[in-house]
Enzyme design. Structure first.
Site, PDB file in Angstrom:
ATOM      1  N   ASP A  21       0.834  -1.203   0.000  1.00 24.27           N
ATOM      2  CA  ASP A  21       0.000   0.000   0.000  1.00 24.27           C
ATOM      3  C   ASP A  21       0.875   1.263   0.000  1.00 24.27           C
ATOM      4  OD1 ASP A  21      -2.304   1.435  -0.018  1.00 24.27           O
ATOM      5  OD2 ASP A  21      -2.770   1.150   2.097  1.00 24.27           O
ATOM      6  N   ASN A  23       1.341   3.401  -2.995  1.00 24.55           N
ATOM      7  CA  ASN A  23       1.852   3.872  -4.297  1.00 24.55           C
ATOM      8  C   ASN A  23       1.270   5.234  -4.665  1.00 24.55           C
ATOM      9  OD1 ASN A  23       3.067   1.391  -4.485  1.00 24.55           O
ATOM     10  ND2 ASN A  23       1.702   0.585  -6.058  1.00 24.55           N
ATOM     11  N   GLY A  24      -0.040   5.387  -4.445  1.00 25.32           N
ATOM     12  CA  GLY A  24      -0.720   6.631  -4.825  1.00 25.32           C
ATOM     13  C   GLY A  24      -0.176   7.819  -4.047  1.00 25.32           C
ATOM     14  N   ARG A  25      -0.010   7.635  -2.738  1.00 27.03           N
ATOM     15  CA  ARG A  25       0.501   8.746  -1.912  1.00 27.03           C
ATOM     16  C   ARG A  25       1.949   9.069  -2.260  1.00 27.03           C
ATOM     17  NH1 ARG A  25      -0.905   6.020   3.452  1.00 27.03           N
ATOM     18  NH2 ARG A  25      -1.419   4.344   1.998  1.00 27.03           N
ATOM     19  N   ARG A  34      -0.947   8.820 -10.217  1.00 26.84           N
ATOM     20  CA  ARG A  34      -0.894   7.601  -9.410  1.00 26.84           C
ATOM     21  C   ARG A  34      -0.157   6.461 -10.133  1.00 26.84           C
ATOM     22  NH1 ARG A  34      -4.150   7.250  -5.114  1.00 26.84           N
ATOM     23  NH2 ARG A  34      -4.365   5.000  -5.419  1.00 26.84           N
ATOM     24  N   HIS A  38       2.589   3.418  -9.099  1.00 23.41           N
ATOM     25  CA  HIS A  38       2.500   1.972  -9.343  1.00 23.41           C
ATOM     26  C   HIS A  38       3.744   1.469 -10.075  1.00 23.41           C
ATOM     27  CE1 HIS A  38      -1.424   1.948  -7.691  1.00 23.41           C
ATOM     28  NE2 HIS A  38      -2.024   2.560  -8.694  1.00 23.41           N
ATOM     29  N   GLU A  68     -12.019  -5.162  -5.185  1.00 28.82           N
ATOM     30  CA  GLU A  68     -12.624  -3.837  -5.004  1.00 28.82           C
ATOM     31  C   GLU A  68     -11.898  -2.760  -5.844  1.00 28.82           C
ATOM     32  OE1 GLU A  68     -11.773  -5.862  -2.282  1.00 28.82           O
ATOM     33  OE2 GLU A  68     -13.851  -6.557  -2.144  1.00 28.82           O
ATOM     34  N   LEU A 132      11.096 -20.576  -5.297  1.00 27.82           N
ATOM     35  CA  LEU A 132      10.205 -19.605  -4.626  1.00 27.82           C
ATOM     36  C   LEU A 132       8.834 -19.684  -5.274  1.00 27.82           C
ATOM     37  CD1 LEU A 132       9.673 -17.049  -2.806  1.00 27.82           C
ATOM     38  CD2 LEU A 132      10.391 -15.685  -4.770  1.00 27.82           C
ATOM     39  N   ARG A 189       1.952  -5.138   5.932  1.00 31.11           N
ATOM     40  CA  ARG A 189       1.225  -4.113   5.192  1.00 31.11           C
ATOM     41  C   ARG A 189       2.015  -2.821   5.300  1.00 31.11           C
ATOM     42  NH1 ARG A 189      -4.914  -2.876   4.171  1.00 31.11           N
ATOM     43  NH2 ARG A 189      -4.639  -0.957   2.995  1.00 31.11           N
ATOM     44  N   ILE A 196      -6.560  -5.657   7.161  1.00 34.25           N
ATOM     45  CA  ILE A 196      -6.301  -6.807   6.278  1.00 34.25           C
ATOM     46  C   ILE A 196      -6.878  -6.560   4.884  1.00 34.25           C
ATOM     47  CG2 ILE A 196      -6.666  -9.320   6.012  1.00 34.25           C
ATOM     48  CD1 ILE A 196      -5.155  -8.942   8.542  1.00 34.25           C
ATOM     49  N   GLU A 208       1.662 -13.726  11.829  1.00 34.65           N
ATOM     50  CA  GLU A 208       2.130 -12.570  12.607  1.00 34.65           C
ATOM     51  C   GLU A 208       1.981 -11.333  11.734  1.00 34.65           C
ATOM     52  OE1 GLU A 208       3.010 -12.531  15.763  1.00 34.65           O
ATOM     53  OE2 GLU A 208       2.657 -14.696  15.899  1.00 34.65           O
TER      54      GLU A 208
HETATM   55  C1  FPP Z   1      -1.944   0.019  -3.396  1.00 34.78           C
HETATM   56  O1  FPP Z   1      -1.484   1.347  -3.284  1.00 34.78           O
HETATM   57  C2  FPP Z   1      -1.369  -0.614  -4.568  1.00 34.78           C
HETATM   58  C3  FPP Z   1      -2.073  -1.194  -5.585  1.00 34.78           C
HETATM   59  C4  FPP Z   1      -3.531  -1.253  -5.620  1.00 34.78           C
HETATM   60  C5  FPP Z   1      -1.387  -1.775  -6.747  1.00 34.78           C
HETATM   61  C6  FPP Z   1      -0.195  -2.612  -6.463  1.00 34.78           C
HETATM   62  C7  FPP Z   1       0.558  -2.767  -7.703  1.00 34.78           C
HETATM   63  C8  FPP Z   1       1.896  -2.723  -7.823  1.00 34.78           C
HETATM   64  C9  FPP Z   1       2.823  -2.632  -6.679  1.00 34.78           C
HETATM   65  C10 FPP Z   1       2.425  -2.736  -9.195  1.00 34.78           C
HETATM   66  C11 FPP Z   1       3.196  -3.883  -9.670  1.00 34.78           C
HETATM   67  C12 FPP Z   1       2.770  -5.217  -9.304  1.00 34.78           C
HETATM   68  C13 FPP Z   1       3.123  -6.338  -9.979  1.00 34.78           C
HETATM   69  C14 FPP Z   1       2.835  -7.653  -9.356  1.00 34.78           C
HETATM   70  C15 FPP Z   1       3.756  -6.331 -11.318  1.00 34.78           C
HETATM   71  P1  FPP Z   1      -2.534   2.530  -3.436  1.00 34.78           P
HETATM   72  O2  FPP Z   1      -2.656   2.856  -4.866  1.00 34.78           O
HETATM   73  O3  FPP Z   1      -3.811   2.161  -2.755  1.00 34.78           O
HETATM   74  O4  FPP Z   1      -1.810   3.690  -2.671  1.00 34.78           O
HETATM   75  P2  FPP Z   1      -2.480   4.850  -1.777  1.00 34.78           P
HETATM   76  O5  FPP Z   1      -3.102   4.167  -0.590  1.00 34.78           O
HETATM   77  O6  FPP Z   1      -1.318   5.693  -1.399  1.00 34.78           O
HETATM   78  O7  FPP Z   1      -3.476   5.552  -2.641  1.00 34.78           O
END
Ligand code: FPP
Length: 255
Positions: A21, A23-25, A34, A38, A68, A132, A189, A196, A208
């Protein structure tokens, strides 16, 4: 096996599950879209896979797209799909060379045929790899997983292959995604939220939990090492007392 070897293996998670979690921020802090976050998140995925390979962690499950997440703006969903497609084209051969078994979990039927075919091809190609197990949850929800298992059990009962009295936890566990792997020992997380979010609801029962404020694109080997150190300090009791665990060890879920 000498005691110290047993302790050191027991204290290393066999299976890590991560909600990536933030990426957007991370992108917003940089005044970028955003999708930029990613793309940066993808580099952290790569570093995490390398970390697991180096440390001998045998399974890694990443929450890449929840059931979602379709509700996000179409442009973001489109950018994520493109990212997945490109990542598959670019990374699969190399991961295969490292002995990584790639598996996508979730309802794949919702994806465009081109993407679905690439996912299936990656799974088929890497099927026999054992170094893996890399599981990527896409269009996945923990409740979906439970419903899916319930449906399969109902069908088995209907066919006369299973009696309702035979349905217990061990029986049900066989019908969930990742049934062949030990459940996650460690759940991480990133991004500061402590929930979760409909990830592996059944499988996380005794994991854990480690929460980090670091945003996913910045989550690196040092952060992972801190999570492992934290994990190594935890006493996993599975409902037993601390004295019982010290005397007999724990891990009833060992497969
Ligand atoms: C949540 O951050 C992240 C996602 C919904 C996307 C996860 C995808 C990647 C890490 C890209 C690459 C993955 C693979 C497997 C190639 P958010 O966008 O909800 O961030 P925020 O809470 O800051 O808005």
């Amino acid at each position: 096996m000498p005691d110290n070897v047993e302790i050191s293996t027991l204290r290393l998670p066999r299976h890590i599950a991560i909600v990536m979690d933030g990426n957007g921020r991370w992108a917003k802090q940089r005044h970028r879209p955003r999708s930029f976050g990613h793309r940066a998140g993808q580099k952290a995925v790569r570093a995490t896979i390398e970390f697991c390979l180096q440390r001998g962690i045998s399974a890694l499950t990443l929450f890449a797209f929840s059931s979602e997440n379709w509700q996000r703006p179409q442009s973001e969903v489109g950018a994520l799909m493109e990212l997945f497609l490109k990542a598959l084209d670019r990374e699969v051969d190399e991961l295969h060379g490292y002995g990584v078994r790639i598996r996508f979990i979730g309802d794949l039927s919702a994806f465009a045929p081109a993407l679905r075919e690439r996912m299936q091809a990656a799974m088929a190609k890497t099927f026999a790899n054992a170094k893996l197990a890399l599981n990527i949850a896409v269009n996945y929800g923990g409740r979906w997983d439970i419903v899916n298992a319930a449906r399969q059990i109902a069908a088995a009962v209907q066919r006369g292959e299973l009696a309702p009295t035979q349905i217990d936890e061990r029986c049900m566990a066989q019908f969930f995604c990742l049934a062949d792997l030990p459940p996650p020992d460690l759940f991480i997380r990133t991004g500061g939220e402590q929930r979760i979010s409909n990830f592996l609801l059944w499988q996380l029962a005794y994991s854990e939990l480690v929460f980090s404020d670091v945003l996913w694109p910045d989550y690196d080997a040092d952060c992972l090492q801190r999570a492992l150190d934290d994990f190594a300090q935890r006493e996993r009791r599975y409902g037993k007392t601390g004295d019982q665990v010290s005397a007999n060890g724990s891990r009833p879920e060992l497969k």
